[in-house]
Design a protein around this motif. Structure first.
Motif, mmCIF file in Angstrom:
data_model
loop_
_atom_site.group_PDB
_atom_site.id
_atom_site.type_symbol
_atom_site.label_atom_id
_atom_site.label_comp_id
_atom_site.label_asym_id
_atom_site.label_seq_id
_atom_site.Cartn_x
_atom_site.Cartn_y
_atom_site.Cartn_z
ATOM 1 N N VAL A 1 0.862 -1.179 0.000
ATOM 2 C CA VAL A 1 0.000 0.000 0.000
ATOM 3 C C VAL A 1 0.896 1.226 0.000
ATOM 4 N N LEU A 2 0.781 2.037 -1.050
ATOM 5 C CA LEU A 2 1.621 3.219 -1.189
ATOM 6 C C LEU A 2 0.752 4.442 -1.418
ATOM 7 N N ARG A 3 1.153 5.558 -0.798
ATOM 8 C CA ARG A 3 0.487 6.840 -1.028
ATOM 9 C C ARG A 3 1.456 7.719 -1.815
ATOM 10 N N PHE A 4 0.989 8.204 -2.950
ATOM 11 C CA PHE A 4 1.785 9.063 -3.827
ATOM 12 C C PHE A 4 1.300 10.498 -3.691
ATOM 13 N N THR A 5 2.233 11.435 -3.594
ATOM 14 C CA THR A 5 1.919 12.856 -3.708
ATOM 15 C C THR A 5 2.840 13.396 -4.791
ATOM 16 N N VAL A 6 2.254 13.780 -5.928
ATOM 17 C CA VAL A 6 3.011 14.227 -7.098
ATOM 18 C C VAL A 6 2.667 15.684 -7.357
ATOM 19 N N ARG A 7 3.701 16.489 -7.621
ATOM 20 C CA ARG A 7 3.508 17.916 -7.900
ATOM 21 C C ARG A 7 4.288 18.310 -9.144
ATOM 22 N N ASP A 8 3.715 19.230 -9.905
ATOM 23 C CA ASP A 8 4.389 19.897 -11.033
ATOM 24 C C ASP A 8 4.870 18.936 -12.119
ATOM 25 N N SER A 9 4.151 17.819 -12.330
ATOM 26 C CA SER A 9 4.574 16.872 -13.368
ATOM 27 C C SER A 9 4.142 17.305 -14.756
ATOM 28 N N GLU B 1 -3.733 6.805 -3.589
ATOM 29 C CA GLU B 1 -3.212 5.555 -3.054
ATOM 30 C C GLU B 1 -3.074 4.528 -4.177
ATOM 31 N N LEU B 2 -2.048 3.704 -4.058
ATOM 32 C CA LEU B 2 -1.850 2.572 -4.963
ATOM 33 C C LEU B 2 -1.712 1.322 -4.110
ATOM 34 N N ARG B 3 -2.512 0.316 -4.413
ATOM 35 C CA ARG B 3 -2.392 -0.992 -3.765
ATOM 36 C C ARG B 3 -2.030 -1.989 -4.850
ATOM 37 N N CYS B 4 -1.099 -2.880 -4.541
ATOM 38 C CA CYS B 4 -0.684 -3.896 -5.498
ATOM 39 C C CYS B 4 -0.943 -5.283 -4.925
ATOM 40 N N HIS B 5 -1.053 -6.231 -5.834
ATOM 41 C CA HIS B 5 -1.232 -7.652 -5.484
ATOM 42 C C HIS B 5 -2.535 -7.908 -4.758
ATOM 43 N N ASP C 1 18.917 19.478 -15.510
ATOM 44 C CA ASP C 1 17.681 19.730 -14.782
ATOM 45 C C ASP C 1 16.525 19.141 -15.568
ATOM 46 N N GLY C 2 15.813 18.204 -14.968
ATOM 47 C CA GLY C 2 14.690 17.550 -15.622
ATOM 48 C C GLY C 2 13.355 18.179 -15.309
ATOM 49 N N GLY C 3 13.354 19.394 -14.785
ATOM 50 C CA GLY C 3 12.099 20.084 -14.516
ATOM 51 C C GLY C 3 11.715 20.076 -13.050
ATOM 52 N N PRO C 4 10.570 20.721 -12.745
ATOM 53 C CA PRO C 4 10.175 20.949 -11.358
ATOM 54 C C PRO C 4 9.412 19.797 -10.699
ATOM 55 N N ALA C 5 9.135 18.711 -11.426
ATOM 56 C CA ALA C 5 8.299 17.640 -10.872
ATOM 57 C C ALA C 5 8.926 17.050 -9.612
ATOM 58 N N THR C 6 8.074 16.788 -8.613
ATOM 59 C CA THR C 6 8.503 16.119 -7.385
ATOM 60 C C THR C 6 7.451 15.077 -7.021
ATOM 61 N N ALA C 7 7.879 14.093 -6.255
ATOM 62 C CA ALA C 7 6.949 13.083 -5.760
ATOM 63 C C ALA C 7 7.434 12.599 -4.406
ATOM 64 N N ARG C 8 6.481 12.248 -3.571
ATOM 65 C CA ARG C 8 6.791 11.589 -2.305
ATOM 66 C C ARG C 8 5.944 10.326 -2.252
ATOM 67 N N VAL C 9 6.576 9.228 -1.880
ATOM 68 C CA VAL C 9 5.884 7.948 -1.799
ATOM 69 C C VAL C 9 6.079 7.412 -0.383
ATOM 70 N N THR C 10 4.975 7.108 0.287
ATOM 71 C CA THR C 10 5.023 6.555 1.639
ATOM 72 C C THR C 10 4.130 5.320 1.699
ATOM 73 N N GLY C 11 4.392 4.476 2.668
ATOM 74 C CA GLY C 11 3.554 3.302 2.878
ATOM 75 C C GLY C 11 4.392 2.063 3.093
ATOM 76 N N PHE C 12 3.936 0.943 2.493
ATOM 77 C CA PHE C 12 4.634 -0.335 2.635
ATOM 78 C C PHE C 12 4.762 -1.012 1.288
ATOM 79 N N ARG D 1 8.300 -3.802 3.658
ATOM 80 C CA ARG D 1 9.212 -2.768 4.158
ATOM 81 C C ARG D 1 8.514 -1.411 4.150
ATOM 82 N N ALA D 2 8.763 -0.625 5.193
ATOM 83 C CA ALA D 2 8.228 0.735 5.227
ATOM 84 C C ALA D 2 8.917 1.572 4.152
ATOM 85 N N VAL D 3 8.140 2.440 3.511
ATOM 86 C CA VAL D 3 8.639 3.302 2.447
ATOM 87 C C VAL D 3 8.372 4.752 2.824
#
Length: 125
Positions: A20-28, A38-42, A82-93, A97-99
């Motif tokens: 289970v991962l939570r994505f926060t994406v900005r300026d992509s 949220e993204l859940r896999c499997h 410089d590949g641009g202003p895009a940023t992302a944060r990914v948290t969860g498991f 493993r904790a991410v």
């Protein structure tokens, strides 16, 4: 036997059983990806714009030994591009493993790290 991983999130989350991962994406530059979801896999599901392909990209990166959430080591020699202003944060498991990972596109190493996770992270032009 392994010890259980603490659950992350609300009802229905069972310790040690989910990716289970939570994505926060900005300026992509892609409105489908910018925001928090949220993204859940499997199995693949959640509010991610492309959950099945995103889980596939994460599984591929892991299978190739890329450790998808590991930060660029300090002192790494990276091209100054410089590949641009895009940023992302990914948290969860992920795989038990904790991410808590932050992504940017501020140099060649960070861009490569980002690209390894497309389409879990947006393709940035």
């Amino acid at each position: 036997s392994t010890s259980p991983v603490p659950a992350s999130g609300g009802p229905g989350t069972v310790a040690g059983t989910g990716d289970v991962l939570r994505f926060t994406v900005r300026d992509s530059g892609d409105p489908a990806y910018d925001g928090t979801y949220e993204l859940r896999c499997h199995p693949a599901r959640g509010g991610h714009p492309a959950p099945l392909r995103a889980c596939g990209a994460l599984d591929r990166a892991e299978a190739e030994g890329k450790e998808p959430f590991r930060a660029v080591p300090s002192g790494a020699m990276c091209t100054m591009v410089d590949g641009g202003p895009a940023t992302a944060r990914v948290t969860g498991f992920w795989h038990g493993r904790a991410v808590d990972a932050e992504f940017s596109r501020h140099n060649g190493c960070e861009i490569d790290r980002w690209q390894a996770l497309v389409p879990a992270l947006p393709r940035v032009r």
